[in-house]
Design a protein around this motif. Structure first.
Motif, PDB file in Angstrom:
ATOM      1  N   HIS A 200      35.371  42.176  39.203  1.00  0.00           N
ATOM      2  CA  HIS A 200      35.620  43.179  38.171  1.00  0.00           C
ATOM      3  C   HIS A 200      34.963  44.514  38.500  1.00  0.00           C
ATOM      4  CE1 HIS A 200      37.445  40.115  35.779  1.00  0.00           C
ATOM      5  NE2 HIS A 200      36.321  39.447  35.590  1.00  0.00           N
ATOM      6  N   SER A 201      33.741  44.470  39.033  1.00  0.00           N
ATOM      7  CA  SER A 201      33.014  45.733  39.263  1.00  0.00           C
ATOM      8  C   SER A 201      33.727  46.611  40.281  1.00  0.00           C
ATOM      9  CB  SER A 201      31.585  45.451  39.731  1.00  0.00           C
ATOM     10  OG  SER A 201      30.815  44.895  38.699  1.00  0.00           O
ATOM     11  N   GLU A 202      34.094  46.031  41.432  1.00  0.00           N
ATOM     12  CA  GLU A 202      34.721  46.862  42.451  1.00  0.00           C
ATOM     13  C   GLU A 202      36.085  47.374  41.997  1.00  0.00           C
ATOM     14  OE1 GLU A 202      34.147  42.749  44.473  1.00  0.00           O
ATOM     15  OE2 GLU A 202      33.301  43.831  42.768  1.00  0.00           O
ATOM     16  N   ARG A 203      36.829  46.566  41.249  1.00  0.00           N
ATOM     17  CA  ARG A 203      38.122  47.023  40.734  1.00  0.00           C
ATOM     18  C   ARG A 203      37.941  48.187  39.763  1.00  0.00           C
ATOM     19  NH1 ARG A 203      42.753  43.847  41.061  1.00  0.00           N
ATOM     20  NH2 ARG A 203      42.531  41.882  42.206  1.00  0.00           N
ATOM     21  N   MET A 204      36.987  48.050  38.847  1.00  0.00           N
ATOM     22  CA  MET A 204      36.807  49.104  37.853  1.00  0.00           C
ATOM     23  C   MET A 204      36.200  50.357  38.452  1.00  0.00           C
ATOM     24  SD  MET A 204      35.863  47.177  34.307  1.00  0.00           S
ATOM     25  CE  MET A 204      36.288  48.660  33.398  1.00  0.00           C
ATOM     26  N   VAL A 294      45.170  48.186  34.322  1.00  0.00           N
ATOM     27  CA  VAL A 294      44.415  48.995  33.364  1.00  0.00           C
ATOM     28  C   VAL A 294      42.974  49.066  33.841  1.00  0.00           C
ATOM     29  CG1 VAL A 294      43.663  49.241  30.972  1.00  0.00           C
ATOM     30  CG2 VAL A 294      45.915  48.268  31.466  1.00  0.00           C
ATOM     31  N   GLY A 295      42.509  50.263  34.148  1.00  0.00           N
ATOM     32  CA  GLY A 295      41.133  50.421  34.603  1.00  0.00           C
ATOM     33  C   GLY A 295      40.837  49.629  35.856  1.00  0.00           C
ATOM     34  N   GLY A 296      41.847  49.474  36.716  1.00  0.00           N
ATOM     35  CA  GLY A 296      41.663  48.727  37.947  1.00  0.00           C
ATOM     36  C   GLY A 296      41.847  47.235  37.807  1.00  0.00           C
ATOM     37  N   GLU A 297      42.122  46.735  36.600  1.00  0.00           N
ATOM     38  CA  GLU A 297      42.271  45.301  36.357  1.00  0.00           C
ATOM     39  C   GLU A 297      43.734  44.953  36.097  1.00  0.00           C
ATOM     40  OE1 GLU A 297      40.306  42.584  36.196  1.00  0.00           O
ATOM     41  OE2 GLU A 297      38.523  43.656  36.883  1.00  0.00           O
TER      42      GLU A 297
END
Length: 446
Positions: A200-204, A294-297
């Motif tokens: 999640h962190s790297e995507r966001m 959405v937001g990289g997710e």
């Protein structure tokens, strides 16, 4: 709604309707943090408003971000920019949130401020050494209580020292703390993870505009590199529904004859969506509709229809992507045609309960055929025939056990009584209400 502690869930027809599950906790934390470091105003819909996430919001306010919840449930965050966090005027109270603590330590580590982290008795008993070590290598000065525990004081360094850090133990929280520290660190900070963890962190970070590069080393380990001194852009975030919560409603729709349920806005990040892949392999009719980012997710609406399932051998290497969903998969397997084998699940022995033993005991009590292994279960399914039911099962204060047997009760000839459904509120407080909206009913235990 205040459901009785001991209860059973029943249904007379099919499950039909459209629902939305609560927001993902991991993404809720990160949405607030990255919005607080963006330049400008971000909006967040669907934020999980549990105590852990609210602790993150309070800490970010104490360090200068303006965070407000509107009457419509939308949150607005006016960020201070990367490098703009301010000295908090008092200790940051993390309550019981290990995620808040570890990730915020990463943020503070590369800012020229000092923060003291405190928590409740439970959090104060958890060692923070795994995060302290890499952040200290980046230049942070950390004074912890004995054993690397809270309370601890962290003095950040700016500019911090870029780091290439190999995780000694797989941990999405440690990885995230180092990447967040790298946001305000000159140069490139890298994390090497031999075993992939939730991303999640790297995507966001990429979604907010940071430069993030993903690669592999010669041994096949995953390398995440972040370019420091980033400028994050404000975002409109719609926090995906928690895939772990959605799993219970999805399996219910698969098992109850004639059902069709749409679950809106569910996260389908591959590091979290292993259950849905396995259910499809078993023959489950699960469609991802309106797939978007959405937001990289990645998110989608799940359309789930009742299906005849067939047993499979579940590969052990999918466990990290569905570790919390195994209890409800056990229920699905027990109604499938043929045998399902699930191994490599030693971690389930040390969750909120011993989920292998507790699920095996409960499934046998309601009529399933289950063989318990040291690292999993072998389940011989009932080929769609309802469980006999007529038993009381002990949830052992485990929210996922309670919800799994709630779903089992919908496909049982006689009621399945759960001894205590109160723990469900820890992760999915609207679970009873949503099930009832789809056609089920919640009855007090006789």
């Amino acid at each position: 709604m205040n459901p009785p502690a001991s209860a059973t869930f029943r249904i007379d027809g099919a499950l039909c309707g459209r629902v939305r599950v609560p927001g993902d906790k991991s993404i809720s934390h990160r949405s607030l943090m990255l919005s607080a470091l963006a330049v400008g105003r971000s909006t967040i819909d669907g934020l999980l408003e549990g105590e852990d996430v609210l602790a993150t919001a309070a800490a970010l306010r104490a360090m200068g971000a303006t965070i407000h919840r509107g009457d419509d449930g939308r949150w607005t965050v006016d960020g201070v920019g990367v490098g703009g966090l301010l000295q908090p005027g008092a200790a940051l109270d993390m309550g019981n949130s290990g995620t808040s603590t570890r990730l915020l330590m990463g943020l503070v580590a590369s800012h020229p401020i000092t923060a003291t982290f405190v928590g409740d008795a439970s959090l104060s008993g958890r060692p923070m050494g795994r995060v302290i070590d890499p952040l200290a290598q980046m230049g942070a000065d950390i004074s912890a209580s004995p054993g690397g525990r809270l309370p601890l004081m962290l003095r950040g360094l700016s500019p911090a020292v870029p780091l290439t850090y190999r995780l000694p133990v797989a941990s999405a929280q440690v990885k995230s703390a180092v990447l967040l520290a790298g946001l305000n660190t000159p140069g490139i900070t890298r994390v090497i993870e031999p075993v992939p963890t939730r991303d999640h962190s790297e995507r966001m970070l990429a979604g907010f505009g940071a430069t993030v590069e993903i690669g592999q080393d010669d041994d096949g380990a995953r390398i995440i590199a972040i370019h420091g001194e980033a400028e994050l852009r404000p975002q409109a975030i719609d926090v995906p529904g928690d895939p772990s919560s959605a799993a219970f409603l999805a399996v219910a729709a698969l098992l109850v004859p004639g059902s069709e349920v749409r679950i809106d806005n569910v996260g389908i990040n591959p590091t979290r969506a292993g259950l849905y892949d396995m259910l499809r392999r078993m023959g489950g009719d699960i469609v991802y509709a309106d797939v978007r980012t959405v937001g990289g997710e990645p998110v989608a609406d799940l359309i789930v229809r009742a299906s005849a399932l067939t047993g499979i051998e579940v590969p052990p290497d999918v466990a990290p992507s569905m570790i919390d969903e195994y209890p409800i998969l056990f229920v699905a397997a027990a109604l499938a045609r043929g045998r399902t084998t699930l191994r490599g699940l030693e971690e389930l022995r040390v969750k909120e309960s011993d989920r292998i033993a507790v699920m095996a005991t409960g499934l046998r009590a309601i009529g399933a055929t289950v063989q318990e292994l040291p690292d999993g279960l072998v389940i011989d399914g009932r080929d769609g025939a309802p469980f006999p039911g007529g038993a009381t099962v002990a949830a052992r204060l485990d929210h996922r056990i309670a919800m799994s047997f709630a779903i089992a009760g919908l496909v049982s000839a006689a009621p399945v009584v759960i001894d205590d459904i109160a723990p469900i509120a820890t992760s999915f407080p609207t679970f009873p209400t949503l099930l009832e909206s789809l056609g089920a009913r919640l009855d007090p235990a006789p």
